[in-house]
Design a protein around this motif. Structure first.
Motif, PDB file in Angstrom:
ATOM      1  N   ASP A 234      67.542  30.658 104.722  1.00  0.00           N
ATOM      2  CA  ASP A 234      66.723  30.043 103.680  1.00  0.00           C
ATOM      3  C   ASP A 234      67.434  30.017 102.339  1.00  0.00           C
ATOM      4  OD1 ASP A 234      64.790  29.668 105.526  1.00  0.00           O
ATOM      5  OD2 ASP A 234      63.641  31.453 105.018  1.00  0.00           O
ATOM      6  N   GLN A 238      71.225  26.884 102.707  1.00  0.00           N
ATOM      7  CA  GLN A 238      70.613  25.701 102.096  1.00  0.00           C
ATOM      8  C   GLN A 238      71.330  25.335 100.802  1.00  0.00           C
ATOM      9  OE1 GLN A 238      68.576  24.181 103.847  1.00  0.00           O
ATOM     10  NE2 GLN A 238      67.457  25.626 105.125  1.00  0.00           N
ATOM     11  N   VAL A 241      74.687  23.714 101.519  1.00  0.00           N
ATOM     12  CA  VAL A 241      74.537  22.336 101.993  1.00  0.00           C
ATOM     13  C   VAL A 241      74.177  21.425 100.827  1.00  0.00           C
ATOM     14  CG1 VAL A 241      73.156  20.807 103.443  1.00  0.00           C
ATOM     15  CG2 VAL A 241      73.960  22.976 104.354  1.00  0.00           C
ATOM     16  N   SER A 242      73.266  21.898  99.956  1.00  0.00           N
ATOM     17  CA  SER A 242      72.898  21.093  98.788  1.00  0.00           C
ATOM     18  C   SER A 242      74.111  20.849  97.903  1.00  0.00           C
ATOM     19  CB  SER A 242      71.821  21.795  97.966  1.00  0.00           C
ATOM     20  OG  SER A 242      70.732  22.099  98.770  1.00  0.00           O
ATOM     21  N   SER A 244      77.207  20.779  98.822  1.00  0.00           N
ATOM     22  CA  SER A 244      78.081  19.822  99.491  1.00  0.00           C
ATOM     23  C   SER A 244      77.561  18.398  99.281  1.00  0.00           C
ATOM     24  CB  SER A 244      78.151  20.173 100.979  1.00  0.00           C
ATOM     25  OG  SER A 244      78.796  19.156 101.695  1.00  0.00           O
ATOM     26  N   MET A 245      76.238  18.289  99.336  1.00  0.00           N
ATOM     27  CA  MET A 245      75.624  16.978  99.133  1.00  0.00           C
ATOM     28  C   MET A 245      75.878  16.495  97.696  1.00  0.00           C
ATOM     29  SD  MET A 245      71.834  16.038 100.423  1.00  0.00           S
ATOM     30  CE  MET A 245      71.063  17.355  99.529  1.00  0.00           C
ATOM     31  N   LEU A 249      77.846  13.154  96.418  1.00  0.00           N
ATOM     32  CA  LEU A 249      77.313  12.133  95.513  1.00  0.00           C
ATOM     33  C   LEU A 249      78.241  11.926  94.325  1.00  0.00           C
ATOM     34  CD1 LEU A 249      73.490  12.945  95.592  1.00  0.00           C
ATOM     35  CD2 LEU A 249      74.571  10.776  96.206  1.00  0.00           C
TER      36      LEU A 249
ATOM     37  N   GLU B   5      61.474  18.786 104.817  1.00  0.00           N
ATOM     38  CA  GLU B   5      62.470  19.838 104.615  1.00  0.00           C
ATOM     39  C   GLU B   5      61.817  20.913 103.759  1.00  0.00           C
ATOM     40  OE1 GLU B   5      65.998  20.583 105.212  1.00  0.00           O
ATOM     41  OE2 GLU B   5      65.140  22.332 104.205  1.00  0.00           O
ATOM     42  N   ASP B   6      61.912  22.174 104.219  1.00  0.00           N
ATOM     43  CA  ASP B   6      61.153  23.192 103.496  1.00  0.00           C
ATOM     44  C   ASP B   6      61.889  23.723 102.272  1.00  0.00           C
ATOM     45  OD1 ASP B   6      62.872  24.325 105.415  1.00  0.00           O
ATOM     46  OD2 ASP B   6      61.849  26.248 105.256  1.00  0.00           O
ATOM     47  N   SER B   7      63.215  23.563 102.211  1.00  0.00           N
ATOM     48  CA  SER B   7      63.918  24.028 101.021  1.00  0.00           C
ATOM     49  C   SER B   7      63.827  22.956  99.935  1.00  0.00           C
ATOM     50  CB  SER B   7      65.380  24.313 101.368  1.00  0.00           C
ATOM     51  OG  SER B   7      66.204  24.065 100.258  1.00  0.00           O
ATOM     52  N   LEU B   9      65.393  22.488  97.201  1.00  0.00           N
ATOM     53  CA  LEU B   9      66.700  22.021  96.772  1.00  0.00           C
ATOM     54  C   LEU B   9      67.218  20.908  97.683  1.00  0.00           C
ATOM     55  CD1 LEU B   9      68.335  23.237  94.430  1.00  0.00           C
ATOM     56  CD2 LEU B   9      69.641  24.504  96.131  1.00  0.00           C
ATOM     57  N   MET B  10      67.156  21.184  98.991  1.00  0.00           N
ATOM     58  CA  MET B  10      67.616  20.215  99.989  1.00  0.00           C
ATOM     59  C   MET B  10      66.757  18.968  99.967  1.00  0.00           C
ATOM     60  SD  MET B  10      70.158  20.578 102.108  1.00  0.00           S
ATOM     61  CE  MET B  10      69.651  19.682 103.572  1.00  0.00           C
ATOM     62  N   GLY B  13      67.496  16.861  97.009  1.00  0.00           N
ATOM     63  CA  GLY B  13      68.831  16.312  97.197  1.00  0.00           C
ATOM     64  C   GLY B  13      68.810  15.121  98.146  1.00  0.00           C
ATOM     65  N   LEU B  14      68.094  15.278  99.272  1.00  0.00           N
ATOM     66  CA  LEU B  14      68.023  14.197 100.261  1.00  0.00           C
ATOM     67  C   LEU B  14      67.360  12.967  99.664  1.00  0.00           C
ATOM     68  CD1 LEU B  14      67.093  16.079 103.572  1.00  0.00           C
ATOM     69  CD2 LEU B  14      69.131  14.702 103.159  1.00  0.00           C
ATOM     70  N   LEU B  17      69.666  11.295  97.222  1.00  0.00           N
ATOM     71  CA  LEU B  17      70.781  10.692  97.963  1.00  0.00           C
ATOM     72  C   LEU B  17      70.357   9.365  98.584  1.00  0.00           C
ATOM     73  CD1 LEU B  17      73.059  12.708 100.357  1.00  0.00           C
ATOM     74  CD2 LEU B  17      72.230  10.484 101.047  1.00  0.00           C
ATOM     75  N   ASP B  50      63.883  18.573 109.309  1.00  0.00           N
ATOM     76  CA  ASP B  50      64.592  19.798 109.637  1.00  0.00           C
ATOM     77  C   ASP B  50      64.006  20.337 110.944  1.00  0.00           C
ATOM     78  OD1 ASP B  50      66.083  22.062 109.504  1.00  0.00           O
ATOM     79  OD2 ASP B  50      65.147  22.884 107.706  1.00  0.00           O
ATOM     80  N   VAL B 109      75.429  16.029 105.862  1.00  0.00           N
ATOM     81  CA  VAL B 109      74.931  15.286 104.710  1.00  0.00           C
ATOM     82  C   VAL B 109      75.965  15.299 103.578  1.00  0.00           C
ATOM     83  CG1 VAL B 109      72.499  15.679 105.231  1.00  0.00           C
ATOM     84  CG2 VAL B 109      73.697  17.256 103.721  1.00  0.00           C
TER      85      VAL B 109
END
Lengths: 414, 211
Positions: A234, A238, A241-242, A244-245, A249, B5-7, B9-10, B13-14, B17, B50, B109
């Motif tokens: 968690d 995460q 990955v964020s 990296s995203m 961008l 997505e539960d986070s 931040l992610m 971001g998605l 994007l 997710d 991603v």
């Protein structure tokens, strides 16, 4: 080297089995003598005290207090047994544990209730009767045979010259007293231990308690692993990955081919490596597929990552309790890691069934064998894991192979 | 699209994007129950979800996606996962007829453009499977696939990712004709009838691999 030196002598009987001289000069005959003499004293005292108490109790039975006095007789076994267990140390150096449980609550009521309910209390009362009616008389008899009889033999015919064989017999009897005394002391000690030592069931509670705490420890360890895995999943994963995203961008905003574009690309690559490492680490901690899809899927998944071909034949009708699944999974993965590292096998086979309350797993490979369960800490670690669940692990691995690991885990509600 | 997505931040971001590439997110939710509600209320072109999500923090997201695909036939679903798990991929590919599904490692991603391309492929009804899953499948089924040459295995892996023949050719620096020849060989070696169009050949291969 004398026999007695390297086998530690723990009882009077063991001492008698030593070389005669070693035994005769040791303290054991004297300890046996002390044991029997104190037995006579204990018997005499008990007879005296009990006779007095019973007399007082019967006389005062008209008053209610007499019943209480007689009740005390029932508990006389407790005191006698206590002294007997303490005395037993004279001829048997192994401690004899007290079979009694501490009462669950303070106070005389709880104590009485606990003691009256315990079979040990009544065994001790029975022992007291045996002591009074037989044992202390036999002590007297054996002591007489060892000392008084020879003394009569030697002194009686002193004025009759033709009776010298009696004197010889007397002397011989006197010389053998260590053996006479010690053999009876050993027999009496064995009998005492048999009656006064705790039964398996009385020890049982304590043994179960130990098992439970071991299982608790393993459970706590597993819970901690799951917590670390959750936190990493968690949190760190995460975020990475964020990140990296975000880098990806940013890279879109930078003209391709520029130095910054390449630098961002490198950063992303490093990040991707970090993610891969983190993923492997987290996966090793607590494979999600085990929790989500069960043992069969997790084993198949693991086998598919394996460098050499593995055939999997695990058939289970239902999901098993979590501790069993975890232990079984770790046994399989650890065994397979061993195969990959040491066996030089070209194929492996995993079979698993759940029959009649037992989960059995068999992991075989066609490698070089020679796996040493005593040398490898891995193997003992596996045995420990299985052992906590009362299961067992057996290994057959002759040099030249093949290696077979057989695991059985009791699993009643599968 | 719908993003689950539960986070936070992610999730954010998605969404940004996808917006960057001109895709509108109609709902961004954080748990499996909300996914079901959002998708049923307004079926999106793609659901991106997710695997692991509340409420149980197990494979709730995946289960919700599979259930939704049964309820709404043809709903394209792209599942993101922290791990490559064949059992998850298989569950997903078995749902409905297996078209319009994707299963990708979350790390993908980071390669933004490729990720968005994968989303668009799934939306168009194609199948996208993470190269790692394909690699595992290739490794698992040794017997029939060992007949393939290394080059053919590469081609097969790229096919499984949903690449077109042109892309495969560019990736491996070979001509279209050579790609066609390899694909023909693969089908012959795997005893599959030759098919020409995009995702069906992937499904055929995956179905065969799942055996």
């Amino acid at each position: 080297m004398p026999y007695g030196r390297w086998v530690r002598t723990r009882t009077a009987w063991q001492a008698m089995a030593q070389r005669p001289l070693g035994f005769l000069v040791s303290a054991w005959p004297w300890r046996a003598l002390a044991y029997l003499l104190s037995g006579v004293v204990l018997g005499a005292l008990t007879i005296g005290v009990l006779a007095a108490v019973v007399a007082v109790g019967v006389v005062s039975l008209i008053f209610l207090i007499g019943a209480l006095v007689l009740l005390a007789v029932a508990f006389s076994g407790l005191a006698v047994a206590r002294v007997e267990r303490w005395r037993l140390r004279l001829v048997d150096t192994d401690a004899t544990p007290d079979p009694h449980r501490p009462p669950p609550a303070p106070g005389l009521r709880a104590w009485l209730r606990t003691r009256l309910a315990e079979p040990a209390t009544w065994r001790e009362l029975a022992f007291t009767f045996v002591l009074l009616t037989a044992l202390c008389w036999l002590d007297v008899l054996v002591l007489s045979f060892a000392f008084v009889l020879p003394w009569f033999c030697i002194t009686a015919p002193a004025d009759d010259p033709s009776a010298w064989p009696w004197a010889v017999l007397g002397v011989l009897l006197l010389l053998t007293w260590p053996y006479t005394i010690t053999s009876w002391a050993g027999a009496r000690a064995a009998l005492t231990r048999t009656i006064l030592a705790p039964r398996d069931a009385e020890l049982g509670d304590r043994l179960t308690e130990v098992n439970r705490s071991r299982a608790r420890l393993v459970g706590a360890f597993a819970a901690e692993q799951a917590r670390i895995e959750r936190d990493l999943h968690d949190g760190a994963q995460q975020r990475l990955v964020s990140l990296s995203m975000a880098l990806g961008l940013m890279r879109l905003d930078v003209p391709p081919g520029s130095p910054l574009h390449d630098r961002l690309g490198e950063a992303q690559e490093q990040l991707s490596l970090a993610l891969t490492e983190l993923r492997d680490l987290v996966y090793g901690l607590n494979p999600r597929v085990l929790a989500d899809n069960g043992l069969v899927a997790a084993i198949a998944e693991n086998a598919s990552r394996f460098p050499i071909p593995v055939t999997v034949d695990v058939r289970l009708a239902t999901r098993l309790p979590q501790p069993v699944e975890l232990a079984a999974y770790y046994v399989v993965t650890e065994a397979m890691a061993n195969i990959a590292k040491h066996s030089r096998a070209t194929s492996a086979h995993i079979a698993g069934r759940h029959h009649a309350d037992v989960l059995t797993l068999q992991i075989t490979d066609n490698g070089v064998g020679g796996a040493d369960p005593s040398g490898g800490s891995g193997m003992t670690g596996l045995a420990d894991r299985v052992g906590v669940l009362d299961g067992r692990l057996r290994v057959s691995s002759p040099p030249g192979g093949p290696t077979l690991i057989h695991v059985e885990i009791p699993c009643p509600f599968g | 699209m719908v993003v689950a997505e539960d986070s936070p931040l992610m999730r954010e971001g998605l969404v940004s994007l996808l917006a960057r590439f001109g895709h509108e997110t109609i709902a961004a939710v954080a748990d499996a129950d909300a996914v079901v509600t959002a998708v049923r209320a307004d079926p999106p072109d793609v659901l991106i979800t997710d695997v692991r999500m509340p409420p149980r923090h197990a494979d709730d997201g995946l289960r919700a996606a599979v259930a939704l695909r049964q309820a709404i036939p043809g709903l394209p679903v792209l599942v993101l996962s922290q791990y490559v798990e064949q059992s998850y991929a298989a569950k997903l590919l078995d749902s409905a007829d297996g078209s319009g599904v994707g299963y990708l490692l979350k790390d993908r991603v980071g390669a933004v453009a490729e990720f968005v391309a994968a989303v668009e492929q799934v939306a168009a009804g194609e199948t996208v499977v993470d190269p790692d899953v394909v690699r595992q499948l290739l490794r698992r089924r040794h017997d029939p696939l060992q007949r393939l040459s290394p080059r053919e295995q590469e081609v097969l892996a790229l096919m499984a990712e949903g690449r077109s023949n042109a892309t495969i050719g560019a990736r491996l620096h070979i001509s279209d004709a050579a790609v066609n020849k390899h694909i023909g060989n693969i089908f012959t070696k795997l005893d599959l009838p030759t098919a020409t169009d995009g995702h069906r050949r992937v499904l055929a291969v995956l179905a065969y691999l799942r055996g």
